[in-house]
Design an enzyme around this catalytic site. Sequence first.
Site, PDB file in Angstrom:
ATOM      1  N   ALA A 189     -22.857  33.520  -3.350  1.00 40.86           N
ATOM      2  CA  ALA A 189     -21.885  33.429  -2.262  1.00 40.86           C
ATOM      3  C   ALA A 189     -21.074  34.712  -2.047  1.00 40.86           C
ATOM      4  O   ALA A 189     -20.854  35.133  -0.925  1.00 40.86           O
ATOM      5  CB  ALA A 189     -20.936  32.259  -2.554  1.00 40.86           C
ATOM      6  N   ARG A 249     -19.551  32.271  -6.765  1.00 38.70           N
ATOM      7  CA  ARG A 249     -20.958  32.703  -6.856  1.00 38.70           C
ATOM      8  C   ARG A 249     -21.951  31.588  -6.518  1.00 38.70           C
ATOM      9  O   ARG A 249     -22.979  31.827  -5.890  1.00 38.70           O
ATOM     10  CB  ARG A 249     -21.200  33.187  -8.296  1.00 38.70           C
ATOM     11  CG  ARG A 249     -22.651  33.433  -8.693  1.00 38.70           C
ATOM     12  CD  ARG A 249     -22.679  33.901 -10.143  1.00 38.70           C
ATOM     13  NE  ARG A 249     -24.005  33.914 -10.721  1.00 38.70           N
ATOM     14  CZ  ARG A 249     -24.834  34.967 -10.722  1.00 38.70           C
ATOM     15  NH1 ARG A 249     -24.480  36.076 -10.130  1.00 38.70           N
ATOM     16  NH2 ARG A 249     -26.005  34.900 -11.302  1.00 38.70           N
ATOM     17  N   ASN A 265     -29.952  30.986  -8.377  1.00 39.71           N
ATOM     18  CA  ASN A 265     -30.885  31.963  -8.957  1.00 39.71           C
ATOM     19  C   ASN A 265     -31.155  31.706 -10.440  1.00 39.71           C
ATOM     20  O   ASN A 265     -31.641  32.580 -11.153  1.00 39.71           O
ATOM     21  CB  ASN A 265     -30.371  33.391  -8.745  1.00 39.71           C
ATOM     22  CG  ASN A 265     -31.509  34.366  -8.508  1.00 39.71           C
ATOM     23  OD1 ASN A 265     -32.557  33.991  -7.968  1.00 39.71           O
ATOM     24  ND2 ASN A 265     -31.327  35.615  -8.930  1.00 39.71           N
ATOM     25  N   ARG A 266     -30.832  30.496 -10.885  1.00 38.70           N
ATOM     26  CA  ARG A 266     -31.261  29.986 -12.194  1.00 38.70           C
ATOM     27  C   ARG A 266     -31.939  28.635 -12.041  1.00 38.70           C
ATOM     28  O   ARG A 266     -32.244  27.988 -13.022  1.00 38.70           O
ATOM     29  CB  ARG A 266     -30.043  29.823 -13.133  1.00 38.70           C
ATOM     30  CG  ARG A 266     -29.212  31.070 -13.362  1.00 38.70           C
ATOM     31  CD  ARG A 266     -29.948  32.126 -14.174  1.00 38.70           C
ATOM     32  NE  ARG A 266     -29.107  33.289 -14.377  1.00 38.70           N
ATOM     33  CZ  ARG A 266     -28.990  34.312 -13.523  1.00 38.70           C
ATOM     34  NH1 ARG A 266     -29.704  34.317 -12.397  1.00 38.70           N
ATOM     35  NH2 ARG A 266     -28.189  35.324 -13.786  1.00 38.70           N
ATOM     36  N   GLU A 392     -30.580  44.872  -5.742  1.00 33.56           N
ATOM     37  CA  GLU A 392     -29.119  44.842  -5.859  1.00 33.56           C
ATOM     38  C   GLU A 392     -28.587  45.970  -4.983  1.00 33.56           C
ATOM     39  O   GLU A 392     -28.783  47.151  -5.286  1.00 33.56           O
ATOM     40  CB  GLU A 392     -28.669  45.062  -7.316  1.00 33.56           C
ATOM     41  CG  GLU A 392     -29.139  44.008  -8.295  1.00 33.56           C
ATOM     42  CD  GLU A 392     -28.346  42.696  -8.235  1.00 33.56           C
ATOM     43  OE1 GLU A 392     -27.377  42.602  -7.464  1.00 33.56           O
ATOM     44  OE2 GLU A 392     -28.740  41.773  -8.977  1.00 33.56           O
TER      45      GLU A 392
HETATM   46  O1  0X9 Z   1     -28.179  37.500 -12.165  1.00 33.47           O
HETATM   47  C1  0X9 Z   1     -28.804  37.494 -11.090  1.00 33.47           C
HETATM   48  O2  0X9 Z   1     -29.167  36.457 -10.565  1.00 33.47           O
HETATM   49  C2  0X9 Z   1     -29.097  38.815 -10.371  1.00 33.47           C
HETATM   50  N1  0X9 Z   1     -27.938  39.677 -10.443  1.00 33.47           N
HETATM   51  S1  0X9 Z   1     -26.541  39.292  -9.664  1.00 33.47           S
HETATM   52  O3  0X9 Z   1     -25.508  40.170 -10.131  1.00 33.47           O
HETATM   53  N2  0X9 Z   1     -26.704  39.590  -8.109  1.00 33.47           N
HETATM   54  O4  0X9 Z   1     -26.247  37.904  -9.867  1.00 33.47           O
HETATM   55  C3  0X9 Z   1     -30.267  39.511 -11.018  1.00 33.47           C
HETATM   56  C4  0X9 Z   1     -31.551  38.709 -11.029  1.00 33.47           C
HETATM   57  C5  0X9 Z   1     -32.728  39.555 -11.433  1.00 33.47           C
HETATM   58  N3  0X9 Z   1     -33.926  38.773 -11.604  1.00 33.47           N
HETATM   59  C6  0X9 Z   1     -34.333  38.262 -12.777  1.00 33.47           C
HETATM   60  N4  0X9 Z   1     -33.775  38.569 -13.914  1.00 33.47           N
HETATM   61  N5  0X9 Z   1     -35.356  37.428 -12.750  1.00 33.47           N
HETATM   62 ZN    ZN Z   2     -26.677  37.961  -6.891  1.00 32.50          ZN
END
Ligand code: 0X9
Ligand code: ZN
Length: 435
Positions: A189, A249, A265-266, A392
């Site tokens: 976010a 976030r 993203n997890r 990024e």
């Molecule tokens: O932590 C994350 O999801 C990403 N960085 S952030 O600071 N924008 O949150 C990086 C993700 C990279 N991809 C993988 N590690 N699979």
């Molecule tokens: Zn991110």
Amino acid sequence: MSVKVNSAFASVLLAFGLLLPCQLGLPTTTNQGDRIIVFVPTRQAQLDWLELIHSQAGKPGEVGENVRFWFGPGLLNQETIVFVPGGDYGRLVAAIPSSQDTYSWWTVQKENLGKLVTGETRRSSDISSAYRTYQEILNFLDQTQSTCGSFCSVEKYGTSYEGRDLKLIKIGDDLPSKRIVWIDAGIHAREWIAPATALYFIDKIVQGYKSSDSTIKSMLDNFAFYIAPLLNPDGYVYSYTFTRERLWRKTRSAQAGGCYGVDLNRNFGYHWGGQGSSSDPCDENFRGSSAFSEPETRAVRDKLLAIRLRTISFITMHSYGQDWMVPYGYAYNVSVDNYAQMMRPVQAAADKLKSLGRNYDIGNSAVVTYPAAGASDDYAASIGVPYAHTIELPDTGQYRFLLPQSEIPRVGLETLEALKVYLGYIAAANQPRDE
Ligand code: 0X9
Ligand code: ZN
């Protein structure tokens, strides 16, 4: 969550303090008194205390209830950076263990965070002149579609937890023979520069098509673009509303223990639950109750699976850190089979960015940042997309997530130039895959 830290941050905060609150656009803040505290633990007891505060996230009545850890806690002698809402500041400071050394082990960034986000005043009709609201983003997609006829189409690919439309725009001939370049943004976010860059891309690609720009034309000869500028609208709206939290976030789904949100993203289903993800619903990296537990990730998965064989490149834009990364990132020492092939266009993109005055780190995502399992880049690679990346965007730690909106045109331009070079390298592989 880049770990690259820049000491110029304090001076930037002060510089922003000179700016007037906004007259237009962004609403006036109510979070006066919010602070960033930088800790540098030199003793184990200090590190243990930071771990304790970290573990209290979301626990009613605890000192660390509302404290957000931006970086760390990590190791001894490393910076740990926390965000403290004004109402919690006094009680946190009173609880900090005193140092046995002559110097303090923590410093406060004295300026109000509110001014960082409300110092933005200028907005014009140019899409890249400001960070846009959710509604402005939807309006822009619809307006764009209405001016480019059959060459563009907006598609609703899902609905968020709070009921908002998840939309993407397709640009170019959407023929079965055309390879697709997927570009998304806004899964986190607070990373506002990412959706703003996606909107810049949409604007310039459509304008370039209309004005017969030769590079854009050849990109569109080779590829169709699917651009989803805001994967997490609920979190974005929450972050955009300053009575709430600019630095939010996750999503906003209700979780156990009275906490909110999943780190999308997890939440993807490749090595879900592994390193760099949390089972704690109050944690910033909460992975959700199961793989694809969230409507936002399911919607992306279903769309990607439907276009899997046509998709040649998957790019997800985040901030900050200036990195262009390649899977796998679920752990150290795991890589895609075609790592060297994937790195060639990435190297070319980084060279272009360097020539434009911007240094990017490139390579395996776990190495460049940290291991993070359940991320979308790994998922895209796992279903066979030949090129998959997390980018990024800027900066490297001066403004962090609070990049001024005056930076949007520069970031948009340089990233689009890099994308053109990158796509030039992979255009040769422009054939649909056989299963
Ligand atoms: O932590 C994350 O999801 C990403 N960085 S952030 O600071 N924008 O949150 C990086 C993700 C990279 N991809 C993988 N590690 N699979
Ligand atoms: Zn991110």
